[in-house]
Design a protein around this motif. Structure first.
Motif, PDB file in Angstrom:
ATOM      1  N   TRP A   8     -40.917  -9.268  22.746  1.00 36.16           N
ATOM      2  CA  TRP A   8     -41.649  -9.533  21.510  1.00 36.16           C
ATOM      3  C   TRP A   8     -41.955 -11.018  21.367  1.00 36.16           C
ATOM      4  O   TRP A   8     -43.058 -11.398  20.957  1.00 36.16           O
ATOM      5  CB  TRP A   8     -40.849  -9.039  20.303  1.00 36.16           C
ATOM      6  CG  TRP A   8     -40.915  -7.555  20.116  1.00 36.16           C
ATOM      7  CD1 TRP A   8     -40.032  -6.628  20.595  1.00 36.16           C
ATOM      8  CD2 TRP A   8     -41.933  -6.822  19.436  1.00 36.16           C
ATOM      9  NE1 TRP A   8     -40.428  -5.365  20.245  1.00 36.16           N
ATOM     10  CE2 TRP A   8     -41.586  -5.438  19.518  1.00 36.16           C
ATOM     11  CE3 TRP A   8     -43.084  -7.175  18.750  1.00 36.16           C
ATOM     12  CZ2 TRP A   8     -42.362  -4.439  18.948  1.00 36.16           C
ATOM     13  CZ3 TRP A   8     -43.864  -6.176  18.172  1.00 36.16           C
ATOM     14  CH2 TRP A   8     -43.511  -4.828  18.273  1.00 36.16           C
ATOM     15  N   VAL A  50     -40.546  -6.853  13.825  1.00 36.70           N
ATOM     16  CA  VAL A  50     -39.443  -7.128  14.758  1.00 36.70           C
ATOM     17  C   VAL A  50     -38.104  -7.102  14.022  1.00 36.70           C
ATOM     18  O   VAL A  50     -37.122  -6.518  14.505  1.00 36.70           O
ATOM     19  CB  VAL A  50     -39.656  -8.489  15.459  1.00 36.70           C
ATOM     20  CG1 VAL A  50     -38.459  -8.815  16.359  1.00 36.70           C
ATOM     21  CG2 VAL A  50     -40.947  -8.487  16.263  1.00 36.70           C
ATOM     22  N   PRO A  54     -43.297  -4.151  22.486  1.00 31.81           N
ATOM     23  CA  PRO A  54     -44.627  -4.041  21.857  1.00 31.81           C
ATOM     24  C   PRO A  54     -45.535  -3.060  22.593  1.00 31.81           C
ATOM     25  O   PRO A  54     -46.456  -2.507  21.993  1.00 31.81           O
ATOM     26  CB  PRO A  54     -45.181  -5.470  21.951  1.00 31.81           C
ATOM     27  CG  PRO A  54     -44.002  -6.332  22.158  1.00 31.81           C
ATOM     28  CD  PRO A  54     -43.000  -5.526  22.907  1.00 31.81           C
TER      29      PRO A  54
END
Length: 305
Positions: free
Chosen positions: A4, A37, A49
């Motif tokens: 992420w 997140v 993702p």
């Protein structure tokens, strides 16, 4: 969750370089994704993702619905749509999980405005010759700043980034760098030119200007650029001083600029150009401000008046 971090950083670089967004806008888009997140971490969902699906997104939307108002939720959903569209655009994903996610309906927030008398009172409350502990005065600077905010309709970020080299007084314009580094020329009246000139020749010329800020117009007492927060503070302190019971900010001066132009007969297209709005629909928000004005337009120009 390391993946992420990488994708968010790539996304922010894309927003800055490819789309030319300002630093504050880039950070805000990053915060939108970070909300997702944080939710994944809190619920022990170790998903990248690339793998996150619509069901997880929907669970996240339900979660924030209990914490945030519709406007804030709409902002986050819009940010996530932009992020996943970026991943599709860069061929990291084949499709976005945001396709069927609906944005909450929100009413358009009407801008606060100040009357001409209130603006005069705020500027009139500035102590032009007050000397601080360091033997310096910011009065002329503050007057020039507020006059520029109101007479040119600038965003606060445009104000603090204004350069000496952006001043074209002989032509009657200043060059303004707006969102996405887009530049426009805005007319500036003779009285505002006068206040800026007084500030430059008095307060500004007495400062020890730091390297890199020689061309910056509005400086703090240390010879560096003013922060946006400092402009907010100056305005709020003046509001308290005159007993103005309104929640105001530098943007209130910009709203007042547009509102007063419209009330005095300016057309929306001209106001749009001066404000630097990409779309005329953004400028149309000011049409609400004076129903009496709209009636006058109808009675003056319609053939059945």
């Amino acid at each position: 969750m390391k993946s992420w971090i990488k994708f968010i950083n790539d996304y922010k670089s894309y927003l800055k370089i490819e789309r030319g967004l300002a630093a504050n806008s880039v950070e805000n888009y990053g915060f939108d994704v970070q909300k997702l997140v944080d939710y994944l971490i809190a619920n022990n969902m170790d998903v990248s993702p690339i793998a996150v699906d619509e069901e997880i997104i929907q669970q996240f939307i339900y979660h924030i619905a209990t914490e945030l108002n519709p406007r804030s939720r709409a902002r986050i959903i819009s940010g996530l749509k932009s992020f996943f569209n970026f991943l599709v655009f860069e061929n990291y994903r084949k499709e976005t999980p945001m396709e069927l996610i609906e944005v909450p309906k929100i009413g358009r927030k009407l801008p606060d405005t100040l009357s001409v008398g209130e603006i005069d009172a705020l500027i009139g409350a500035i102590e032009l010759n007050k000397i601080d502990r360091e033997g310096k005065s910011q009065g002329e600077r503050n007057r020039a700043m507020l006059e520029t905010l109101y007479s040119c309709g600038l965003r606060v970020s445009e104000l603090v980034e204004l350069k000496l080299s952006d001043l074209f007084f002989e032509e009657g314009f200043i060059k303004v760098t707006g969102k996405g580094n887009k530049q426009r020329f805005v007319p500036i009246g003779s009285s505002t030119q006068k206040y800026i000139t007084i500030y430059i020749e008095t307060d500004r010329n007495k400062l020890n200007i730091q390297k890199g800020f020689e061309d910056t117009l509005f400086l703090n007492r240390r010879g560096k650029a003013l922060t946006r927060a400092m402009v907010f503070t100056i305005i709020k302190d003046l509001a308290v001083k005159i007993g103005l019971h309104k929640t105001i900010s530098p943007h209130t001066f910009r709203h007042s600029f547009a509102t007063h132009l419209l009330e005095n007969g300016a057309d929306l297209r001209s106001i749009q150009l001066m404000l630097g709005h990409e779309s005329i629909t953004t400028t149309e928000i000011y049409m609400h401000v004076d129903r009496k004005f709209l009636n006058n337009i109808l009675n003056t120009y319609h053939p059945r008046r």
